[in-house]
Design a protein around this motif. Sequence first.
Motif, PDB file in Angstrom:
ATOM      1  N   ALA A 110       0.963  -1.250   0.109  1.00 16.01           N
ATOM      2  CA  ALA A 110       0.016   0.058  -0.061  1.00 16.01           C
ATOM      3  C   ALA A 110       0.912   1.382   0.044  1.00 16.01           C
ATOM      4  CB  ALA A 110      -0.978  -0.009   1.339  1.00 16.01           C
ATOM      5  N   THR A 131      -7.590  -0.628   0.498  1.00 14.64           N
ATOM      6  CA  THR A 131      -7.100  -0.401   1.890  1.00 14.64           C
ATOM      7  C   THR A 131      -8.213  -0.160   2.924  1.00 14.64           C
ATOM      8  OG1 THR A 131      -6.410   1.730   1.085  1.00 14.64           O
ATOM      9  CG2 THR A 131      -4.717  -0.127   1.102  1.00 14.64           C
ATOM     10  N   LEU A 170      -5.228   6.576   1.554  1.00 21.28           N
ATOM     11  CA  LEU A 170      -5.166   5.232   2.079  1.00 21.28           C
ATOM     12  C   LEU A 170      -6.815   4.845   2.881  1.00 21.28           C
ATOM     13  CD1 LEU A 170      -1.926   4.894   4.051  1.00 21.28           C
ATOM     14  CD2 LEU A 170      -2.818   3.509   1.880  1.00 21.28           C
TER      15      LEU A 170
END
Lengths: 552, 255
Positions: free
Chosen positions: B216, B229, B223
């Motif tokens: 990620a 995510t 995020l």
Amino acid sequence: MAATIVAAKNTARAGCRALVPETFRERASLAAMAFSGILFLSLETWGLEAFYRLASRILPELPGFRLEIFAANLLPAFFAGLAVLMTFGSLTTAVSLLFLSDEIPFLIPLPVRPGTIFRRQLGLSIAYSSSPALFLLAPLAGLLAIHSEHALLALAAFLASLFSVIILCGLAGALLSLGLVRLIPPDRARLVAGTFSALSLGAALVGARQTRPERLFDPVAAVELLQGLASEPPSTSSRNPLQLLALACARALTGDPGSLYPALGALGFALFLFLAAARGFAGVHLAAFRKSREEGTRRITSVREPRAARTLTRELFDAEVRNLARDAGTPAQIGSLLAVLILNVLNMRLLPVSDAAGKDLVFGLQTGLTLFLVSALCLRFTFPSVSTEGRTALLLRTFPVDPLRALAVRLAVHSGVAVFLAATLTLTSGFLLEVPAPALALSSYFVLLGGLTIPAIQLGMGALYPRFDAPNAIAAALGPGGFVAIGISMLLAIPTTALASREVLSLLESLIRRPLPHLTLSLLWGGGAILAAWTSLRLGLQARRTADLSLP
Amino acid sequence: MSGFAIEFVSASKSYGQTEALRQLSLSIPPGEIFALVGPNGAGKTTAIGLLTGLLAPTSGSVRIAGHDLASEAEKAKSVLGFVPDRPFLWPRWTPVETLRYVGAVFRLSGQDLSSRIEREISSFDLEHVRNRRNETLSHGTRQRVALAQAFLHDPLVYLLDEPMVGLDPIAQRHLVRRLREKTAEGATVLLTTHQLLLAEEVGERAGVLVGGRLLACGSPDQLAADESTRGRLSEVFFSLAGVPDERDGRAFPDF
């Protein structure tokens, strides 16, 4: 270049600071080191000077004796010994400085060329590994300058030859380390190199012993030997570079200015090779260094089934044995001890002793020598065993383990090794010399009691004067505590030479003109050894229990 | 020149059969603080090793300010300020001597070097230990000396491996302030840390490295918004590391 100058200035300043210690402990440590160093150099200078005066009185009376031929015949062996010791000494040092030093990961991310880093570490390896030889040779070089008719010329030729051997062989050892680390990870390569180094020292000692220097004590054999060495000049067409360097030094003694050229040429060649190797092998070093770091990450130790814990004493004992077995100096010390054992056997076989008095004298000296060896080994391993706990000492202090038990277990392991070593040397000598049983029993009494009490003294002193911040075991031993510990150990070792030999005791009696009660003195020695060990352990134990523990 | 301060271009690193870093592609522009997080053994130290030249990539390349570490190592390192996880200081030198040496390595000299040394000594509160031997300094003070030497030559790129270890809260706050000042001037910071809150608060972007892969990467907002995510950095971290959430993505369980 500017950075190199700054580094040199910083190092010089740091050296000066070390000469002006701040704390009492640092002052005591410096005083102990300075005293030992000055004492050693003074004794060596005194011995060499006395030898020179004796030789300069006697040797010119020998028919056909020529000093330059004598020097030309002796120096190749000296240079060869130095070459072997430098190569293997530098191999060990280079593994540490080229692969295990914390400086390398610090220097690589800086904008410094790999060649510069490699040259720096290479130079340090050669400097560090040659420093013991230079320390030992300093009085010899000084005497050469004082007594030679052409002091500067003789000194320049000798030093140029000496440094060319040091640089070339140091370089060879350092380059060998690059190959060794490609085969074995650096931490193990250091142990292997240390073993090679110790074995080479042992081989050099055995080689020197094989020349039978005791012949010099027999007037007829000594004259023959000296005349042989001083009347037959070595071949001037030799291709052996060590022989050529020896000839140059010998010619310099006679004041031949042309002798300086080969010596300076050799030095120039050595410096050129050093710079060329630093440039040519820098990439190889960087690749090997990176590979060694990768292997450190990759290495997987075999997974063992966890076993149930045994008694606390047994676990402490196992831990002590592990610590001793994995000490970086252990393989090298085993190599040295092997050499000592071989030397011992050679001594017993080559010395011309057949009568009872001679055997008694040699066996007495052997007893003192054995306890000296035990003292030296304990100074390297037993005394620093507390200091080398390092920061772990903070954790150990919090464990619910009685310090008495921990010290007792450590003592059991170290004294076990010491007693084994002492008994092996004494029994070997005894059987080879075929000494009578009472003499063997008496000597065994001294070495066994010494083997038990000397480690106790050193362990107690190590606990009383710990140096948890010392970078290694040798640094930990080079303090006031180590000085006191080796001092007491030697006070125990030296009298055994007289007490184990009727001949030496009789000599002492005739010197002081009064009888010495042998049995009483032997018992007093034993009582003193036990008292010293008990006091030292008690003081050390008290320090382990109550002394403040603070580490930066 | 690509314009990025730090670039990993499909960089991989293998140790025998073990792949420590797999095809890492990451570009960090000038003026950004990037936080790299990941569990132990994720490949953070390997990534730092590639950027400092301590390790060579098995494949791919690594660039600093457009200079490839393989072909232009010296140029790349001349714009680098590096603080390792365990700083090395010459034990018998003093902090001032250490800084003078590092300054000389970066071609600084004279009055310029002296004034920079005074600036960093003052900035990292080293005045009272400036002439003490490094071996006598506490762990936190040694870390401050290591930070001072990284800031001394005003590098374009800062690589900080666990920089907060050993620092007190005052020094931590000061370090963050200095880093923000530097990035405002155009410098770039890559820091690795296990402190997720620090990464979240200080990092303009963060990357989560697990098993040698960058799983990620983005700003806290990105995020949180990303479908794959979706969450705070701590939630993303525990999720990607394969550790079940304790409660609402908090780093520590409620007792």
